[in-house]
Design a protein around this motif. Structure first.
Motif: not given
Ligand SMILES: Nc1ncnc2c1ncn2[C@@H]1O[C@H](COP(=O)(O)OP(=O)(O)OP(=O)(O)O)[C@@H](O)[C@H]1O
Ligand SMILES: [Mg+2]
Length: 113
Positions: A93-113
């Motif tokens: 298990i490790s940490s991931v800095e950023q996840v970006i969905r290509v279709r919408t260009k939105e960043e995932e997970g950032s809204h609840n951090e």
């Protein structure tokens, strides 16, 4: 976000995948890999001769999820990948800095951090 990398037995993949799907965990990357653990592979016999196979075929699951889902996903893998024999696999298990969905260009997970 967290990344779970789980090395499991190839013959457990369908079961593990089904169990994850049942709990709503859908996104994943599956890779066929070869590896060895603390026994350094296994000894086999062919025509009376012993030889060592040190890298065994395994499956690596890569799942990136929100931190609050980590325990449930890990517990599901622990249960569904288990046989009790040596070589059942390992979870990293490790940490991931950023996840970006290509279709919408939105960043995932950032809204609840
Ligand atoms: N320290 C490690 N680093 C990276 N990958 C590992 C490590 N240990 C195990 N793996 C991966 O996990 C796979 C399965 O490991 P395995 O289940 O044999 O671990 P183990 O620690 O030897 O436990 P067991 O005693 O149950 O066999 C290996 O084939 C390898 O791909
Ligand atoms: Mg081992």
């Amino acid at each position: 976000m967290k990344k779970i990398e789980a090395v499991i037995r190839p013959e457990r993949l369908d079961h593990v995948k089904g169990a994850l799907e049942e709990m709503g965990c859908l996104g994943m990357t599956v890779t066929e890999v070869r590896g060895r653990g603390s026994q350094g592979g296994i000894e086999r016999q062919w025509r009376g001769r012993k030889y060592r196979v040190d890298l065994l075929p395994k499956i690596k699951l890569c799942i990136v999820i929100e931190e609050k889902q980590v325990k449930a996903v890990v517990d599901t893998i622990l249960e569904s990948a288990y046989t009790g024999e040596i070589g059942d696999g390992k979870i990293f298990i490790s940490s991931v800095e950023q996840v970006i969905r290509v279709r919408t260009k939105e960043e995932e997970g950032s809204h609840n951090e």
